[in-house]
Design a protein around this motif. Structure first.
Motif, PDB file in Angstrom:
ATOM      1  N   ASN A 252       0.727  -1.068   0.134  1.00 54.10           N
ATOM      2  CA  ASN A 252      -0.083   0.076   0.093  1.00 54.10           C
ATOM      3  C   ASN A 252       0.803   1.115   0.164  1.00 54.10           C
ATOM      4  O   ASN A 252       0.645   2.456  -0.735  1.00 54.10           O
ATOM      5  CB  ASN A 252      -0.666   0.009   1.166  1.00 54.10           C
ATOM      6  CG  ASN A 252      -2.209  -0.739   1.257  1.00 54.10           C
ATOM      7  OD1 ASN A 252      -2.734  -0.961  -0.185  1.00 54.10           O
ATOM      8  ND2 ASN A 252      -2.663  -1.551   2.070  1.00 54.10           N
ATOM      9  N   ILE A 255       2.346   1.643  -3.481  1.00 52.55           N
ATOM     10  CA  ILE A 255       1.530   2.028  -4.634  1.00 52.55           C
ATOM     11  C   ILE A 255       1.111   3.493  -4.292  1.00 52.55           C
ATOM     12  O   ILE A 255       1.038   4.320  -5.493  1.00 52.55           O
ATOM     13  CB  ILE A 255       0.175   1.344  -4.457  1.00 52.55           C
ATOM     14  CG1 ILE A 255       0.336  -0.096  -4.974  1.00 52.55           C
ATOM     15  CG2 ILE A 255      -0.574   1.966  -5.072  1.00 52.55           C
ATOM     16  CD1 ILE A 255      -0.963  -0.973  -4.755  1.00 52.55           C
ATOM     17  N   ARG A 259       1.973   6.487  -7.073  1.00 50.86           N
ATOM     18  CA  ARG A 259       0.876   7.326  -7.385  1.00 50.86           C
ATOM     19  C   ARG A 259       1.529   9.071  -7.781  1.00 50.86           C
ATOM     20  O   ARG A 259       1.257   9.683  -8.582  1.00 50.86           O
ATOM     21  CB  ARG A 259      -0.322   7.306  -6.629  1.00 50.86           C
ATOM     22  CG  ARG A 259      -1.189   6.069  -7.011  1.00 50.86           C
ATOM     23  CD  ARG A 259      -2.453   6.474  -6.617  1.00 50.86           C
ATOM     24  NE  ARG A 259      -3.636   5.391  -6.828  1.00 50.86           N
ATOM     25  CZ  ARG A 259      -3.824   4.218  -6.076  1.00 50.86           C
ATOM     26  NH1 ARG A 259      -3.523   4.375  -4.887  1.00 50.86           N
ATOM     27  NH2 ARG A 259      -4.760   3.478  -6.531  1.00 50.86           N
ATOM     28  N   ASP A 267      -1.088   0.034 -12.643  1.00 49.62           N
ATOM     29  CA  ASP A 267      -2.031  -1.183 -12.713  1.00 49.62           C
ATOM     30  C   ASP A 267      -1.433  -2.411 -12.265  1.00 49.62           C
ATOM     31  O   ASP A 267      -2.117  -3.256 -11.926  1.00 49.62           O
ATOM     32  CB  ASP A 267      -2.487  -1.327 -14.230  1.00 49.62           C
ATOM     33  CG  ASP A 267      -3.477  -0.051 -14.719  1.00 49.62           C
ATOM     34  OD1 ASP A 267      -4.011   0.625 -13.691  1.00 49.62           O
ATOM     35  OD2 ASP A 267      -3.864   0.445 -15.654  1.00 49.62           O
ATOM     36  N   TYR A 269       0.733  -3.064 -10.016  1.00 51.78           N
ATOM     37  CA  TYR A 269       0.543  -3.199  -8.409  1.00 51.78           C
ATOM     38  C   TYR A 269      -0.753  -3.382  -8.126  1.00 51.78           C
ATOM     39  O   TYR A 269      -0.916  -4.024  -7.053  1.00 51.78           O
ATOM     40  CB  TYR A 269       1.454  -1.630  -7.931  1.00 51.78           C
ATOM     41  CG  TYR A 269       2.692  -1.251  -8.519  1.00 51.78           C
ATOM     42  CD1 TYR A 269       3.547  -2.173  -8.882  1.00 51.78           C
ATOM     43  CD2 TYR A 269       2.844   0.007  -9.019  1.00 51.78           C
ATOM     44  CE1 TYR A 269       4.830  -1.840  -9.139  1.00 51.78           C
ATOM     45  CE2 TYR A 269       3.718   0.230  -9.318  1.00 51.78           C
ATOM     46  CZ  TYR A 269       5.139  -0.583  -9.577  1.00 51.78           C
ATOM     47  OH  TYR A 269       6.318  -0.119 -10.254  1.00 51.78           O
ATOM     48  N   LEU A 270      -1.481  -2.592  -8.706  1.00 52.91           N
ATOM     49  CA  LEU A 270      -3.074  -2.939  -8.281  1.00 52.91           C
ATOM     50  C   LEU A 270      -3.479  -4.338  -8.442  1.00 52.91           C
ATOM     51  O   LEU A 270      -4.470  -4.907  -7.696  1.00 52.91           O
ATOM     52  CB  LEU A 270      -3.936  -1.916  -9.005  1.00 52.91           C
ATOM     53  CG  LEU A 270      -3.585  -0.369  -8.577  1.00 52.91           C
ATOM     54  CD1 LEU A 270      -4.615   0.475  -9.234  1.00 52.91           C
ATOM     55  CD2 LEU A 270      -4.019  -0.332  -6.848  1.00 52.91           C
ATOM     56  N   TYR A 274      -5.243  -6.254  -5.330  1.00 55.31           N
ATOM     57  CA  TYR A 274      -6.580  -6.740  -5.596  1.00 55.31           C
ATOM     58  C   TYR A 274      -6.618  -8.295  -5.344  1.00 55.31           C
ATOM     59  O   TYR A 274      -7.470  -8.794  -4.829  1.00 55.31           O
ATOM     60  CB  TYR A 274      -7.284  -6.229  -6.707  1.00 55.31           C
ATOM     61  CG  TYR A 274      -7.490  -4.847  -6.819  1.00 55.31           C
ATOM     62  CD1 TYR A 274      -7.655  -4.017  -5.399  1.00 55.31           C
ATOM     63  CD2 TYR A 274      -7.338  -4.111  -7.986  1.00 55.31           C
ATOM     64  CE1 TYR A 274      -7.821  -2.567  -5.768  1.00 55.31           C
ATOM     65  CE2 TYR A 274      -7.532  -2.731  -7.846  1.00 55.31           C
ATOM     66  CZ  TYR A 274      -7.817  -1.859  -6.597  1.00 55.31           C
ATOM     67  OH  TYR A 274      -7.941  -0.776  -6.864  1.00 55.31           O
ATOM     68  N   LEU A 335      -9.188  -3.336 -10.651  1.00 52.53           N
ATOM     69  CA  LEU A 335     -10.192  -3.599  -9.985  1.00 52.53           C
ATOM     70  C   LEU A 335     -11.641  -4.602 -10.660  1.00 52.53           C
ATOM     71  O   LEU A 335     -11.757  -5.830 -10.225  1.00 52.53           O
ATOM     72  CB  LEU A 335     -11.052  -2.641  -9.206  1.00 52.53           C
ATOM     73  CG  LEU A 335     -12.240  -2.829  -8.252  1.00 52.53           C
ATOM     74  CD1 LEU A 335     -11.763  -3.762  -6.980  1.00 52.53           C
ATOM     75  CD2 LEU A 335     -13.001  -1.557  -7.714  1.00 52.53           C
TER      76      LEU A 335
END
Length: 358
Positions: A252, A255, A259, A267, A269-270, A274, A335
């Protein structure tokens, strides 16, 4: 909890862990057979090999967790159906929804375990797994290096290295450019950049700094210079490699930092983040599907249920990998991509459950 609940829950958990510990030795044997020549050629110490396979077990179990869970539920539920135990249970007045309750309790236990492992244990195991492969298993030098890394480390500051060796922590053809109001302030270059873990500094070899002036430039050079930079060592390492080796809190923070830097790899990392949440949820969906598919006694017996189960399990894995890759390489929301397989198979689970109740 009634006797029947304890009986089903015990069978659920026992079958899952037995199947897990049956497949893991097979995976280890296959992996050893592929790597034994390189292990011997590189004279890898025994304790490092043992530590690698300890972490390989965790990495492999997490990777194929949905398949193990799905097949284990189908296996023992099919045995219940073939022994007409399910018919006896339902004939006693217990509804199919009530029959499903111990399965959901088991899925909750497995989900919590998978969640904790994914947050704190699997990242460290992934780090050991990847470090071992990069250190001993890759003959080609470039496979141990990140090539052509270009990143914005803060607003207006950009770094570039042609290669970064993950083993020696050495970067080559390093440059750092600082812009202000879209104008170049200075540029630092070095033939080599070495990380010093003892004091968290960097050593530059053949260092040059050119500061851009209004009328002329100033030049500073040195054969060797130690300094501190704003960027971290992780900024020079492979993108997905780093994301997989961070615990939940570290990921977290990473990320958030990316950002702020305006990284184009957010994307990727996300997707990793998720998946830490979506994987445990899949335990409930796959459990419902497995029970609905295997609760009915079929002419083909357990073999037919296993065939259906294997097909559905690999379809789920296929969708999960495909949409994850699309999120990393296209404009699809990470997501949506990560949770879409759970959503689709969740609808399938509801449909199969309704049919099973009939």
């Amino acid at each position: 909890m009634k006797i029947i609940d304890k009986y089903i829950l015990k069978r659920y958990l026992a079958t899952f862990f037995v199947m897990l510990f049956l497949f893991i030795p097979i995976a280890i044997v296959i992996d050893v057979s592929e790597k034994i020549n390189k292990i011997l050629a590189n004279k890898v110490p025994f304790w490092e090999v043992a530590y690698y396979y300890l972490n390989f077990t965790v990495y492999f179990a997490n990777l194929l967790f949905p398949i193990f869970l799905f097949l284990s539920v189908i296996w023992f539920t099919s045995k219940l159906a073939n022994n007409t135990e399910i018919i006896a249970i339902l004939s006693s007045g217990i509804s199919f929804t009530r029959f499903l309750r111990p399965f959901m309790v088991g899925a909750t236990i497995i989900s919590i375990l998978a969640l904790l492992l994914g947050f704190f244990v699997v990242p460290k195991s992934s780090q050991v797994y990847n470090n071992f492969r990069y250190t001993y298993m890759k003959n080609n030098k470039q496979t141990r290096e990140t090539s052509n890394v270009y990143r914005e480390i803060s607003p207006g500051e950009f770094i570039y290295v042609s290669n970064f060796n993950t083993v020696s922590k050495m970067a080559f053809d390093f440059s750092l450019k600082k812009f202000k109001n879209e104008k170049l302030e200075f540029i630092i270059t070095a033939d080599r950049l070495k990380w010093n873990p003892a004091d968290s500094t960097y050593t530059m070899f053949n260092y040059t700094k050119r500061t851009v002036g209004d009328l002329d430039d100033t030049l500073e050079t040195a054969q060797k210079k130690d300094t501190v930079f704003k960027f971290d060592l992780e900024d020079l390492t492979p993108v997905i490699y780093i994301a997989e080796t961070l615990t939940l809190g570290e990921l977290n923070e990473f990320i958030d930092k990316e950002r702020e830097r305006g990284s184009s790899n957010i994307d990727m990392y996300l997707v990793v983040l998720y998946r830490k949440y979506s994987l445990p949820v899949s335990a409930f969906i796959l459990t419902v599907i497995a029970v609905a598919v295997s609760a009915m006694k079929r002419r083909g017996g357990m073999g037919m249920n296993l065939a259906i189960g294997i097909g559905l399990a690999f379809t789920f894995i296929f969708f999960d990998k495909i949409f994850g890759t699309l999120a990393e390489k296209s404009s699809i929301s990470p997501l949506v991509a990560v949770w879409l397989p759970n959503f689709v198979f969740g609808i399938l689970a509801i449909y199969l459950l309704r049919n099973a109740k009939r």
